[in-house]
Design an enzyme around this catalytic site. Sequence first.
Site, PDB file in Angstrom:
ATOM      1  N   LYS A  66       0.803  -1.220   0.000  1.00 17.23           N
ATOM      2  CA  LYS A  66       0.000   0.000   0.000  1.00 17.23           C
ATOM      3  C   LYS A  66       0.840   1.274   0.000  1.00 17.23           C
ATOM      4  CE  LYS A  66      -3.776  -2.252   2.274  1.00 17.23           C
ATOM      5  NZ  LYS A  66      -3.694  -3.259   3.307  1.00 17.23           N
ATOM      6  N   SER A 109      -6.712  -9.636   7.024  1.00 21.37           N
ATOM      7  CA  SER A 109      -7.001 -10.349   5.778  1.00 21.37           C
ATOM      8  C   SER A 109      -6.164 -11.619   5.687  1.00 21.37           C
ATOM      9  CB  SER A 109      -6.670  -9.496   4.563  1.00 21.37           C
ATOM     10  OG  SER A 109      -7.404  -8.315   4.601  1.00 21.37           O
ATOM     11  N   HIS A 140       1.285  -3.583  11.498  1.00 22.07           N
ATOM     12  CA  HIS A 140       1.244  -2.479  10.537  1.00 22.07           C
ATOM     13  C   HIS A 140       2.034  -1.303  11.112  1.00 22.07           C
ATOM     14  CE1 HIS A 140      -2.233  -4.023   8.042  1.00 22.07           C
ATOM     15  NE2 HIS A 140      -2.198  -4.860   9.065  1.00 22.07           N
ATOM     16  N   GLN A 175     -10.645  -8.334  12.308  1.00 22.92           N
ATOM     17  CA  GLN A 175     -10.013  -9.419  11.616  1.00 22.92           C
ATOM     18  C   GLN A 175      -8.995  -8.945  10.584  1.00 22.92           C
ATOM     19  OE1 GLN A 175     -10.742 -12.775  11.731  1.00 22.92           O
ATOM     20  NE2 GLN A 175     -12.141 -12.414  13.411  1.00 22.92           N
ATOM     21  N   PHE A 230       0.658 -13.632  12.025  1.00 15.37           N
ATOM     22  CA  PHE A 230       0.806 -12.411  12.818  1.00 15.37           C
ATOM     23  C   PHE A 230       1.763 -11.404  12.191  1.00 15.37           C
ATOM     24  CE2 PHE A 230       2.222  -9.753  16.366  1.00 15.37           C
ATOM     25  CZ  PHE A 230       0.985  -9.351  16.837  1.00 15.37           C
ATOM     26  N   HIS A 231       1.275 -10.186  12.019  1.00 17.95           N
ATOM     27  CA  HIS A 231       2.096  -9.115  11.460  1.00 17.95           C
ATOM     28  C   HIS A 231       1.635  -7.785  12.053  1.00 17.95           C
ATOM     29  CE1 HIS A 231      -1.441  -9.666   8.885  1.00 17.95           C
ATOM     30  NE2 HIS A 231      -1.451  -8.354   8.802  1.00 17.95           N
TER      31      HIS A 231
HETATM   32  P1  M7G Z   1      -3.945  -7.421   6.940  1.00 20.12           P
HETATM   33  O1  M7G Z   1      -4.293  -6.700   8.181  1.00 20.12           O
HETATM   34  O2  M7G Z   1      -3.932  -8.919   7.020  1.00 20.12           O
HETATM   35  O3  M7G Z   1      -4.893  -7.048   5.756  1.00 20.12           O
HETATM   36  O4  M7G Z   1      -2.523  -6.886   6.504  1.00 20.12           O
HETATM   37  P2  M7G Z   1      -5.145  -5.760   4.913  1.00 20.12           P
HETATM   38  O5  M7G Z   1      -4.448  -6.050   3.590  1.00 20.12           O
HETATM   39  O6  M7G Z   1      -6.632  -5.740   4.772  1.00 20.12           O
HETATM   40  O7  M7G Z   1      -4.579  -4.600   5.624  1.00 20.12           O
HETATM   41  C1  M7G Z   1      -1.728  -7.492   5.556  1.00 20.12           C
HETATM   42  C2  M7G Z   1      -0.604  -6.551   5.226  1.00 20.12           C
HETATM   43  O8  M7G Z   1       0.317  -7.184   4.373  1.00 20.12           O
HETATM   44  C3  M7G Z   1      -1.102  -5.339   4.476  1.00 20.12           C
HETATM   45  O9  M7G Z   1      -0.397  -4.221   4.946  1.00 20.12           O
HETATM   46  C4  M7G Z   1      -0.758  -5.648   3.026  1.00 20.12           C
HETATM   47  O10 M7G Z   1      -0.543  -4.507   2.247  1.00 20.12           O
HETATM   48  C5  M7G Z   1       0.511  -6.444   3.193  1.00 20.12           C
HETATM   49  N1  M7G Z   1       0.734  -7.360   2.073  1.00 20.12           N
HETATM   50  C6  M7G Z   1      -0.172  -8.199   1.510  1.00 20.12           C
HETATM   51  N2  M7G Z   1       0.435  -8.887   0.490  1.00 20.12           N
HETATM   52  C7  M7G Z   1      -0.210  -9.866  -0.334  1.00 20.12           C
HETATM   53  C8  M7G Z   1       1.743  -8.454   0.426  1.00 20.12           C
HETATM   54  C9  M7G Z   1       2.855  -8.796  -0.406  1.00 20.12           C
HETATM   55  O11 M7G Z   1       2.820  -9.644  -1.288  1.00 20.12           O
HETATM   56  N3  M7G Z   1       4.027  -8.120  -0.137  1.00 20.12           N
HETATM   57  C10 M7G Z   1       4.129  -7.167   0.853  1.00 20.12           C
HETATM   58  N4  M7G Z   1       5.292  -6.556   1.024  1.00 20.12           N
HETATM   59  N5  M7G Z   1       3.094  -6.857   1.655  1.00 20.12           N
HETATM   60  C11 M7G Z   1       1.915  -7.488   1.445  1.00 20.12           C
END
Ligand code: M7G
Length: 354
Positions: free
Chosen positions: A202, A269, A276, A267, A273-274
Amino acid sequence: KDFSDLINRFEFLKVLDTNPQTKTLSLLGTIDNKKAIMTAEKTHFIFDETHLHSQDQSKASTGNLAKKIPIFYHCDDEFSCVNNIECIREVASNDVYHWGLIVLKQHITNNPTARLNLIWPASPVHIKKYEQTPLHMIKETPELYNRIVKPYIDEIFNSGKLDWVNDILYNDIEKERVIYKDFVEKQSAKASDGVIILPNTKWDGVNVDSLYLVAIVYRNDLRTVRDLKQSDREWLINLDRKIRSVVPANYNYAVHSDELRLFVHYQPSYYYFHVHIVNIKHPGLEDNITAGRAILLDDVIDSLKFLGPEGYLKKTISYSIGENHELWSKGFKQEVDKQLDMDGVPCPPPAVNF
Ligand code: M7G
């Protein structure tokens, strides 16, 4: 396949969502008869940042002093702010008020027009995520979690939709974008301390004002905040500390540690665990930083003090959920009605006479 080649072959089907505030647009289409989602976000203005460096750089980079380095913004660069107007037209003018339209000089590296994301082939779950849908607030009690949510998460986790996470963690995909990696290959006691920090999908990677990173941890036992126990508190504190020291240093203190918004989604996506990491100036995309989706890492760390050994398994978490989320059809719809009833909503409170 080449990104521009894929985009050129995109055939439009319908608009999934648009947002004039975040300046984003999501389209559904096909490429080679397989569904594709294309999202575009207009990029922020470019301006230069000048850092007034302290005489003692070593002290500056270690902490408190770094906080005090002032940053001056200016717009001298040929692509900066409104210095690069190629075309201008007045719309109207009234008293001291004047307004019009401009076209700015664009450049693919220095001043791109928009950030473009493509998901291809897109699954029905991807499509649902981008589609506009009616939202509802749900109170997820520990009981509701165990009955409906946990089985759903287990199913998703085992269905192998986390290839992109494993590719980042273990296969060096996006290697050149990683800003910090701390991982001990051996399964030693310390291995779980590992973390990788990199820009997420993003962020255009250009403007620090809209900085958006993600920290992915080397822990297979954590899918969401729900899995965090009291015993994880120290680990989380360390993670928070690592992020807050590494990120500002990496961007030459154009952003300071108290200007970072660290949070988790519930929730999320993706069920791995990660954390932001977003510049506090960023107004957020979609519902990314809104109450009812984002939980501050600081609050998680603090709550773990009080929740007892089982941690977040004991907590009721309120959040918003869309009707197109799978959990809605897996029982949340009935649950929301039940909860409204139990809460006494929409029975009006007794009238008060003054
Ligand atoms: P989330 O809270 O699971 O969902 O965060 P969200 O996408 O609705 O926020 C997942 C995070 O991983 C988000 O910040 C995504 O932009 C990031 N993300 C998702 N994908 C598929 C990738 C990717 O392939 N590469 C990177 N660098 N980040 C990703």
